[in-house]
Design an enzyme around this catalytic site. Structure first.
Site, short mmCIF file in Angstrom:
data_model
loop_
_atom_site.label_atom_id
_atom_site.label_comp_id
_atom_site.label_asym_id
_atom_site.label_seq_id
_atom_site.Cartn_x
_atom_site.Cartn_y
_atom_site.Cartn_z
N SER A 44 -53.77 11.75 36.09
CA SER A 44 -53.31 12.72 37.08
C SER A 44 -54.14 12.60 38.36
O SER A 44 -54.30 11.51 38.90
CB SER A 44 -53.36 14.12 36.47
OG SER A 44 -52.60 15.03 37.23
N ASP A 192 -47.03 12.87 33.76
CA ASP A 192 -48.47 13.04 33.80
C ASP A 192 -49.12 12.65 32.46
O ASP A 192 -48.69 13.09 31.39
CB ASP A 192 -48.76 14.52 34.08
CG ASP A 192 -50.20 14.78 34.49
OD1 ASP A 192 -51.10 14.26 33.83
OD2 ASP A 192 -50.41 15.50 35.48
#
Length: 364
Positions: A44, A192
């Site tokens: 991320s 993610d």
């Protein structure tokens, strides 16, 4: 005898704006004289910072680049867009209750408007931020080996990306489920990497790290009574994330935990506090890092004298919009396209210190 050198990894966890603490961590490591890692693994926003650092391993320059980004409109738009969807702190008295009711109705309308879309926030904002940081660079342009962790919804597996387009890898690794649109690449639907690897120490070990420094910027879990059904669901996700991070923390030699857990993932306006927290948390453990690193070098000597192979596969992401040169080369993860020839980031010889795409990573 297949001896291999001692390898260190810096693992940068996900956490949105809290990941700005990674910049403070990098500065503190530089000041303390901690050697640069042999490779970086990120999830991320940790992947965004990690890629920028691998592209230009100068903590001072990196800090300046992100400050320019934060002073601009790109990041402010992300924070404003999400602020409208979250509950503010309640005001006291009747006026506060009336204001809260009106705000709840407004947020319900906004949530319902986005409920049937793939994301709550326009992914163009995320693309703008990433383009500002890495532009059109590829993994082949990096000065340090770097790996971005993402999750494939279609095949239900973690994906470690170490070749191809940097921007595409960062978009996938930062595509928070439900917030930003998933990234479709070939038969994969990537989101993610924090689904299971918010703090990706396991991939770092599988890539052959003998010593792992992990930076955990995960959110803290509130202890009070949840105010709404949405708060209950959010609390469950936070508890689940905390348990997964604790498992990941156990695989690190040193864990740095900046005091940013109370900050919302979109609170980029609190950048200065995040950087300060990262620096302070790292400064407290620099002696421990150097001591444990020396001990790990001795402890892993036999393992490095007789390394074993690992089956971890490093993937390559290629943006279909970018033309590839013709020529033979290994298969890439993405839409069908002519195979890249030698020297191209998706084919030919791998960059120093990293395995070829689609092939097992080096043995530990």
């Amino acid at each position: 005898m297949r001896w291999r050198p001692f390898r260190t990894a810096l693992v940068l966890g996900g956490g949105g704006a809290r990941g700005l603490a990674h910049l403070g961590v990098l500065n503190a490591l530089r000041v303390a004289g901690v050697p640069a890692p042999d490779f970086v693994v990120g999830t991320s926003f940790g992947a965004v910072v990690g890629a920028a650092y691998a592209l230009e391993p100068d903590a001072t320059e990196l800090d300046a680049r992100f400050r320019t980004l934060l002073d601009g409109e790109r990041v402010a738009r992300v924070e404003r867009r999400f602020t409208a969807l979250v509950s503010p702190a309640p005001l006291p008295g009747l006026r506060g209750r009336v204001s809260g009711l009106i705000g709840s109705v407004r947020r319900m309308i906004l949530w319902n408007r986005h409920a049937l879309a793939q994301s709550l926030v326009d992914s163009v904002l995320l693309v703008d931020v990433i383009d500002h940081i890495v532009g059109a660079h590829t993994f082949a342009d990096l000065h340090l080996p770097f790996y971005a962790v993402t999750y494939d919804l279609a095949n239900r597996t973690d994906v470690i990306v170490g070749e191809g387009s940097l921007a595409l890898a960062l978009r996938a690794s930062s595509a928070i489920p439900g917030i930003f649109e998933p990234v479709a690449v070939g038969d994969r639907i990537l989101v993610d990497g924090a689904v299971f690897q918010e703090l990706p120490t396991r991939p770092a070990r599988d890539l052959g790290a003998d010593f792992v420094i992990a930076v955990d910027v995960g959110s803290s879990v509130p202890r009070g009574m949840p105010a709404s059904a949405a708060d209950v669901m959010q609390r469950v996700l936070q508890i689940r994330g905390e348990r997964l991070r604790n498992e990941s923390r156990s695989l690190a030699d040193v864990v740095i935990t900046p005091e940013t857990g109370e900050f919302h993932w979109s609170a980029f306006s609190r950048a200065a506090e995040c950087l300060e927290a990262g620096f302070a948390a790292t400064h407290q453990v620099t002696d421990t890092i150097l001591h444990r690193m020396r001990a790990a070098r001795r402890r892993t000597l036999f393992r490095r004298l007789f390394p074993r192979e690992t089956t971890l596969t490093v993937s390559c992401l290629v943006d279909a919009a970018v033309p590839l040169p013709a020529g033979p080369g290994p298969a890439h993860v993405g839409p069908a396209a002519p195979g890249p020839g030698p020297g191209h980031p998706a084919g030919g010889r791998p960059a120093p210190g990293r395995p070829a795409p689609g092939r097992p990573a080096p043995g530990r």
